[in-house]
Design a protein around this motif. Structure first.
Motif, PDB file in Angstrom:
ATOM      1  N   LEU A  90      49.698  47.829  19.850  1.00 48.73           N
ATOM      2  CA  LEU A  90      50.562  48.063  21.006  1.00 48.73           C
ATOM      3  C   LEU A  90      49.860  47.787  22.336  1.00 48.73           C
ATOM      4  O   LEU A  90      50.500  47.800  23.380  1.00 48.73           O
ATOM      5  N   LEU A  91      48.556  47.545  22.295  1.00 46.16           N
ATOM      6  CA  LEU A  91      47.784  47.250  23.498  1.00 46.16           C
ATOM      7  C   LEU A  91      46.737  46.215  23.136  1.00 46.16           C
ATOM      8  O   LEU A  91      45.989  46.385  22.168  1.00 46.16           O
ATOM      9  N   ASP A  92      46.689  45.139  23.922  1.00 51.06           N
ATOM     10  CA  ASP A  92      45.706  44.081  23.704  1.00 51.06           C
ATOM     11  C   ASP A  92      44.584  44.278  24.716  1.00 51.06           C
ATOM     12  O   ASP A  92      44.794  44.104  25.925  1.00 51.06           O
ATOM     13  N   LEU A  93      43.416  44.640  24.240  1.00 45.49           N
ATOM     14  CA  LEU A  93      42.283  44.895  25.131  1.00 45.49           C
ATOM     15  C   LEU A  93      41.816  43.639  25.852  1.00 45.49           C
ATOM     16  O   LEU A  93      41.164  43.728  26.891  1.00 45.49           O
ATOM     17  N   ASP A  94      42.171  42.456  25.323  1.00 52.39           N
ATOM     18  CA  ASP A  94      41.771  41.195  25.943  1.00 52.39           C
ATOM     19  C   ASP A  94      42.863  40.597  26.834  1.00 52.39           C
ATOM     20  O   ASP A  94      42.694  39.497  27.359  1.00 52.39           O
ATOM     21  N   ALA A  95      43.959  41.324  27.007  1.00 48.36           N
ATOM     22  CA  ALA A  95      45.049  40.853  27.872  1.00 48.36           C
ATOM     23  C   ALA A  95      44.750  41.228  29.318  1.00 48.36           C
ATOM     24  O   ALA A  95      44.086  42.233  29.598  1.00 48.36           O
ATOM     25  N   PRO A  96      45.256  40.428  30.248  1.00 46.73           N
ATOM     26  CA  PRO A  96      45.136  40.824  31.653  1.00 46.73           C
ATOM     27  C   PRO A  96      45.915  42.129  31.892  1.00 46.73           C
ATOM     28  O   PRO A  96      46.979  42.344  31.303  1.00 46.73           O
ATOM     29  N   VAL A  97      45.376  42.979  32.738  1.00 48.28           N
ATOM     30  CA  VAL A  97      46.068  44.224  33.082  1.00 48.28           C
ATOM     31  C   VAL A  97      47.467  43.898  33.601  1.00 48.28           C
ATOM     32  O   VAL A  97      48.437  44.615  33.319  1.00 48.28           O
ATOM     33  N   PRO A 102      52.366  44.246  36.337  1.00 47.20           N
ATOM     34  CA  PRO A 102      52.365  43.006  37.131  1.00 47.20           C
ATOM     35  C   PRO A 102      51.817  43.174  38.553  1.00 47.20           C
ATOM     36  O   PRO A 102      51.125  42.278  39.050  1.00 47.20           O
ATOM     37  N   GLU A 103      52.107  44.262  39.198  1.00 43.85           N
ATOM     38  CA  GLU A 103      51.653  44.478  40.585  1.00 43.85           C
ATOM     39  C   GLU A 103      50.125  44.521  40.685  1.00 43.85           C
ATOM     40  O   GLU A 103      49.552  44.275  41.744  1.00 43.85           O
ATOM     41  N   LYS A 109      43.010  40.203  41.510  1.00 40.77           N
ATOM     42  CA  LYS A 109      42.737  40.927  40.264  1.00 40.77           C
ATOM     43  C   LYS A 109      43.470  40.344  39.057  1.00 40.77           C
ATOM     44  O   LYS A 109      43.489  40.949  37.996  1.00 40.77           O
ATOM     45  N   GLU A 110      44.035  39.155  39.203  1.00 44.23           N
ATOM     46  CA  GLU A 110      44.850  38.598  38.119  1.00 44.23           C
ATOM     47  C   GLU A 110      44.079  38.367  36.822  1.00 44.23           C
ATOM     48  O   GLU A 110      44.657  38.361  35.741  1.00 44.23           O
ATOM     49  N   SER A 111      42.763  38.201  36.884  1.00 43.23           N
ATOM     50  CA  SER A 111      41.993  37.942  35.660  1.00 43.23           C
ATOM     51  C   SER A 111      41.299  39.192  35.106  1.00 43.23           C
ATOM     52  O   SER A 111      40.564  39.092  34.116  1.00 43.23           O
ATOM     53  N   VAL A 112      41.541  40.335  35.698  1.00 46.59           N
ATOM     54  CA  VAL A 112      40.945  41.577  35.178  1.00 46.59           C
ATOM     55  C   VAL A 112      41.631  41.935  33.861  1.00 46.59           C
ATOM     56  O   VAL A 112      42.854  42.019  33.786  1.00 46.59           O
ATOM     57  N   LEU A 113      40.831  42.124  32.830  1.00 51.87           N
ATOM     58  CA  LEU A 113      41.353  42.444  31.506  1.00 51.87           C
ATOM     59  C   LEU A 113      41.409  43.956  31.281  1.00 51.87           C
ATOM     60  O   LEU A 113      40.678  44.718  31.936  1.00 51.87           O
ATOM     61  N   VAL A 114      42.224  44.372  30.349  1.00 53.89           N
ATOM     62  CA  VAL A 114      42.323  45.785  29.995  1.00 53.89           C
ATOM     63  C   VAL A 114      40.939  46.328  29.644  1.00 53.89           C
ATOM     64  O   VAL A 114      40.552  47.412  30.081  1.00 53.89           O
ATOM     65  N   ARG A 115      40.169  45.567  28.869  1.00 57.56           N
ATOM     66  CA  ARG A 115      38.835  46.026  28.483  1.00 57.56           C
ATOM     67  C   ARG A 115      37.928  46.238  29.694  1.00 57.56           C
ATOM     68  O   ARG A 115      37.044  47.079  29.665  1.00 57.56           O
ATOM     69  N   HIS A 116      38.137  45.486  30.777  1.00 60.01           N
ATOM     70  CA  HIS A 116      37.346  45.674  31.995  1.00 60.01           C
ATOM     71  C   HIS A 116      37.623  47.043  32.610  1.00 60.01           C
ATOM     72  O   HIS A 116      36.711  47.693  33.110  1.00 60.01           O
ATOM     73  N   LEU A 117      38.889  47.451  32.593  1.00 57.38           N
ATOM     74  CA  LEU A 117      39.218  48.781  33.123  1.00 57.38           C
ATOM     75  C   LEU A 117      38.583  49.867  32.270  1.00 57.38           C
ATOM     76  O   LEU A 117      38.020  50.831  32.794  1.00 57.38           O
ATOM     77  N   VAL A 143      49.607  54.610  42.761  1.00 57.80           N
ATOM     78  CA  VAL A 143      49.739  53.395  41.959  1.00 57.80           C
ATOM     79  C   VAL A 143      49.854  52.163  42.855  1.00 57.80           C
ATOM     80  O   VAL A 143      49.218  51.132  42.601  1.00 57.80           O
ATOM     81  N   ALA A 144      50.620  52.277  43.918  1.00 60.46           N
ATOM     82  CA  ALA A 144      50.769  51.151  44.845  1.00 60.46           C
ATOM     83  C   ALA A 144      49.436  50.804  45.516  1.00 60.46           C
ATOM     84  O   ALA A 144      49.091  49.629  45.659  1.00 60.46           O
ATOM     85  N   ARG A 145      48.698  51.808  45.928  1.00 60.51           N
ATOM     86  CA  ARG A 145      47.397  51.563  46.569  1.00 60.51           C
ATOM     87  C   ARG A 145      46.403  50.966  45.586  1.00 60.51           C
ATOM     88  O   ARG A 145      45.611  50.081  45.953  1.00 60.51           O
ATOM     89  N   LEU A 146      46.404  51.446  44.353  1.00 58.27           N
ATOM     90  CA  LEU A 146      45.511  50.861  43.349  1.00 58.27           C
ATOM     91  C   LEU A 146      45.873  49.398  43.080  1.00 58.27           C
ATOM     92  O   LEU A 146      44.993  48.548  42.974  1.00 58.27           O
ATOM     93  N   ALA A 147      47.141  49.112  42.979  1.00 56.01           N
ATOM     94  CA  ALA A 147      47.584  47.735  42.726  1.00 56.01           C
ATOM     95  C   ALA A 147      47.186  46.817  43.877  1.00 56.01           C
ATOM     96  O   ALA A 147      46.805  45.664  43.651  1.00 56.01           O
ATOM     97  N   ALA A 148      47.252  47.302  45.100  1.00 49.48           N
ATOM     98  CA  ALA A 148      46.942  46.471  46.274  1.00 49.48           C
ATOM     99  C   ALA A 148      45.445  46.291  46.499  1.00 49.48           C
ATOM    100  O   ALA A 148      45.033  45.362  47.204  1.00 49.48           O
ATOM    101  N   GLN A 149      44.631  47.141  45.907  1.00 51.13           N
ATOM    102  CA  GLN A 149      43.183  47.099  46.108  1.00 51.13           C
ATOM    103  C   GLN A 149      42.599  45.773  45.634  1.00 51.13           C
ATOM    104  O   GLN A 149      43.003  45.262  44.588  1.00 51.13           O
ATOM    105  N   GLU A 150      41.660  45.217  46.400  1.00 51.35           N
ATOM    106  CA  GLU A 150      41.019  43.976  45.950  1.00 51.35           C
ATOM    107  C   GLU A 150      39.953  44.289  44.922  1.00 51.35           C
ATOM    108  O   GLU A 150      39.462  45.375  44.814  1.00 51.35           O
TER     109      GLU A 150
END
Length: 150
Positions: A90-97, A102-103, A109-117, A143-150
């Motif tokens: 149900l969760l792919d650790l190698d998928a982008p967050v 999406p936000e 941060k588009e290439s940050v993977l779940v495993r990175h988090l 959540v909005a502030r985290l999504a906007a963070q570089e």
């Protein structure tokens, strides 16, 4: 900090005396300022200890009900839940967050993977702008502030 080794208060079942010993050593040998620990086993509180100071000046004793922030306590359960989800497919650790949130792809941060988090390697050490405790409890804002963070 007080020059005296603080007294430890509370209860510790004899079966868990090593917990009390380790707790006391934190004050005596590691300079612990103030702390508490409680252990519940099979619904029974077997350890309930506290000691030290609730302030750096050593003027306010640590009490049984002293409140503290416990920011990092969610890391273990979060990792466990994520790995259970991954094990169930149900969760792919190698998928982008961003595949799940999406936000999150904002600000590079588009290439940050779940495993990175999960391994704290995403480069997100905290929010840049001041964020009060009241704001932290506002899910949508945080959540909005985290999504906007570089």
């Amino acid at each position: 900090m007080s020059p005296q080794v603080p007294q430890v208060h509370g209860h510790c079942d004899a079966r868990f005396s090593s917990v009390r010993t380790a707790f006391e050593e934190n004050f005596r040998e590691r300079g612990e300022l103030g702390a508490a620990v409680a252990v519940v086993r099979d619904g029974e509180t077997v350890v309930d200890l506290w000691g030290g100071w609730a302030d750096a000046a050593g003027t306010r004793p640590w009490e049984r009900e002293t409140l503290v922030n416990v920011w990092s306590t969610s890391k273990g359960p979060t990792a466990l839940c994520a790995h259970i989800l991954a094990d169930r497919g149900l969760l792919d650790l190698d998928a982008p967050v961003a595949a799940y949130w999406p936000e999150f792809a904002a600000a590079g941060k588009e290439s940050v993977l779940v495993r990175h988090l999960l391994s704290h390697r995403a480069g997100l050490s905290g929010l840049r702008e001041p964020h009060s405790l009241e704001q932290l409890c506002d899910w949508e804002l945080t959540v909005a502030r985290l999504a906007a963070q570089e």
